[in-house]
Write an enzyme that holds these catalytic residues in place. Structure first.
Site, short mmCIF file in Angstrom:
data_model
loop_
_atom_site.label_atom_id
_atom_site.label_comp_id
_atom_site.label_asym_id
_atom_site.label_seq_id
_atom_site.Cartn_x
_atom_site.Cartn_y
_atom_site.Cartn_z
N LYS A 127 74.83 -7.05 -64.29
CA LYS A 127 75.68 -8.25 -64.22
C LYS A 127 77.16 -7.90 -64.12
CE LYS A 127 74.67 -9.05 -69.08
NZ LYS A 127 75.79 -9.13 -69.97
N LYS A 143 87.07 8.18 -75.02
CA LYS A 143 87.49 9.59 -74.94
C LYS A 143 88.82 9.75 -74.23
CE LYS A 143 84.41 9.68 -77.12
NZ LYS A 143 83.36 8.70 -77.48
N GLY A 148 69.80 -10.22 -64.27
CA GLY A 148 68.37 -10.08 -63.93
C GLY A 148 67.49 -10.78 -64.95
N GLY A 170 84.04 3.67 -85.81
CA GLY A 170 85.12 3.49 -86.78
C GLY A 170 86.02 4.71 -86.85
N GLU A 220 86.24 7.29 -84.57
CA GLU A 220 86.91 7.64 -83.31
C GLU A 220 88.07 6.68 -83.02
OE1 GLU A 220 83.31 9.88 -80.83
OE2 GLU A 220 84.12 8.02 -80.04
N HIS A 222 84.63 37.95 -76.57
CA HIS A 222 85.65 38.01 -77.61
C HIS A 222 87.03 37.91 -77.01
CE1 HIS A 222 87.68 39.14 -81.30
NE2 HIS A 222 88.42 39.96 -80.57
#
Ligand code: FAD
Ligand code: NAI
Length: 469
Positions: free
Chosen positions: A35, A52, A116, A187, A189, A448
């Site tokens: 939709k 993000k 749908g 909450g 983030e 390393h």
């Protein structure tokens, strides 16, 4: 579009669009109905991706303000430009949603914009916003309609003063005071985003710890780190109501779970982040006989088939971990099963990442759940403070913890908090999926200096032979 489809997918989120593409790759004639005009569902439009993008932008601000000076980088006066941040977030979303539309074209998946409704086990009616309807006939139907934010009794989400995550991703100004209800993933983030941008953020949580379901040590450490960053936590506290005042502020009524002590918390914005519920509105499930459980999640069998043969369901709408990658795995599984292959989802190896800074990442069983189940285990733990790369980049808070079976050394769970924890976890997930042991990780050469060496050292620590600790 009067052709007969092999598969009609309702919902173009990570579950639905991935299933559609995989089915098309396997030679099926596929349509996907959503939709929203843009594909990608909750995740791309109002979930994973915009959150993000804002986490990254707000982290840059925090780093410029507080972290660069120790590296000898002088930044002068730093301030947030919220409009640019929001614009950038919108551009990231737009680019990615358009990318899915391109993938649909490439794979010859028909994309229909509209709502749908299943009118029979082989028929989906699509109603556009203008009210025109298109009827699709199909061999199989896949429901991937996702979820929506849940609220609490006595609280009305107006997306202005009392917002869900969707409103919190698009605030026009930084609130002075923000109260977040729920110390779960959203909450923490989004609370972090607005705190970094200058809001005073209080997180109210019903339970007496944050991040329910996660490993206890991780829950403790993450609370310590986030509190140090400036989030205020009110644990063991339940919200009983909210009133929006004439001056646009919100008075949130809260009550201590243990002694019933009442308090009013004033806020400019309240974010309700108390979980999500399945979205099945207007799908026509009752009419065709698709069964749901008492919470409204569609019930499915081991092949994701609902109580009606030929109708399948995946993703948030069937419950379990409400994660994009879980929905994707299920979508691929259905597409492959319909093509005669043997699809499978291994729920034991679904990772979860909280994109705070530092990141919190986990897979498999927590120490508490192993204890409860009476499974014997060894713990291998390694702090980022003893990892050379973490020290060099100046992000040495946190640790890697690996839980392995005491007798077989099989990895049963892993819990990380620290720099790039989400990406570091992938190695352990692969190990678990491949059923290799902690010793196998310990004997694998890691470059390393790398953060990955902390994973190797934690694997060594399972056998009490970490080198750098
Ligand atoms: P959805 O993505 O919800 O998609 C369902 C789609 O179906 C929607 O586009 C909807 O418009 C459409 N639809 C519904 N009903 C109909 C109908 N009748 N007809 C046509 N179309 C319909 N998960 C992660 O893994 N990582 C994260 O970092 C992450 N961050 C998140 C951040 C936020 C703020 C939120 C809210 C969620 C986040 N999630 C994250 C969860 C993730 O977004 C969901 O788990 C995921 O989107 C579920 O995918 P889905 O395909 O099941 O459903
Ligand atoms: P959640 O289930 O993670 O957390 C909800 C929190 O609200 C819990 O701690 C719960 O105890 C608390 N709570 C419930 N009722 C309360 C009350 N009355 N008063 C105070 N606290 C109360 O749900 P959230 O954060 O809304 O996220 C929804 C879904 O979205 C999650 O399932 C998550 O998987 C997904 N998501 C995933 C992300 C990621 O993977 N990085 C990011 C954001 C969301």
């Amino acid at each position: 579009m009067s052709d007969i489809y092999d598969l009609v997918v309702i919902g173009g989120g990570p579950g639905g669009y991935v299933a559609a593409i995989r089915a098309a790759q396997l030679g099926q004639k596929v349509a996907c109905v959503d939709k929203r005009s843009t594909l990608g569902g909750t995740c791309l439009n109002v979930g994973c991706i915009p959150s993000k993008a804002l986490l990254q932008s707000s982290h840059h601000l925090e780093a410029a303000k507080h972290e660069m000076a120790v590296h000898g980088v002088k930044t002068g006066r730093v301030s947030a430009d919220l409009d640019t941040m929001m614009k950038r977030k919108d551009e990231v979303v737009e680019g990615l949603t358009q990318g899915i539309a391109f993938l649909f074209k490439k794979n010859k998946v028909d994309h229909l914009v509209g709502s749908g409704t299943i009118t029979a086990s082989d028929t989906v009616e699509v109603t556009s916003e203008e009210g025109t309807t298109t009827t699709l006939t199909t061999e199989n139907i896949l429901i991937a309609t996702g979820s929506e934010a849940a609220s609490l009794p006595g609280i009305t989400i107006d997306e202005k003063h009392v917002v869900s995550s969707t409103g919190a991703l698009a605030l026009a100004a930084v609130p002075k005071k923000m109260v977040v209800i729920g110390a779960g993933v959203i909450g923490l983030e989004l609370g972090s985003v607005w705190r970094r941008l200058g809001a005073q953020v209080t997180v109210v949580e019903y339970l007496d710890a944050i991040l329910p379901g996660m490993d206890g040590e991780i829950r403790k450490r993450s609370k310590m780190i986030l509190a140090k960053q400036g989030l205020t936590f009110l644990l063991g506290t339940k919200v009983t109501g909210a009133a929006v005042m004439n001056n646009n502020s919100v008075m949130l009524s809260v009550e201590s779970v243990s002694d019933g002590k009442k308090e009013i918390l004033p806020a400019d914005v309240v974010l309700v982040a108390v979980g999500r519920r399945p979205f099945t509105e207007n799908l026509g499930l009752e009419q065709v006989g698709v069964q749901m459980d008492e919470k409204g999640f569609i019930t499915v069998d081991g092949h994701f088939q609902t109580s009606v043969p030929g109708i399948y369901a995946i993703g948030d709408v069937i419950g379990g971990m409400m994660l994009a990658h879980k929905a994707e795995e299920e979508g691929v599984c259905v597409a492959e099963t319909l093509a005669g292959q043997s699809g499978h989802v291994n729920y034991k190896t679904i990772p979860g990442v909280v994109y705070t800074h530092p990141e919190i990442a986990s897979v498999g069983r927590s120490e508490e759940s192993l204890k409860e189940a009476g499974i014997p285990y060894n713990v291998g733990k390694f702090p980022f403070g003893a990892n050379a790369r973490a020290r060099a980049i100046g992000e040495s808070d946190g640790f890697v913890k690996i839980l392995a079976h005491k007798e077989t050394d099989q990895i049963l769970g892993a819990h990380l908090i620290g720099p790039n924890a989400g990406d570091l976890l992938a190695e352990i997930v692969l190990a678990m999926e491949s059923d290799i042991s902690a010793e196998d990780i310990a004997r694998t050469c890691h470059s390393h200096p790398s953060l990955g060496e902390a994973v190797k050292e934690a694997a060594l620590a399972v056998d009490k032979r970490a080198i750098h600790m």
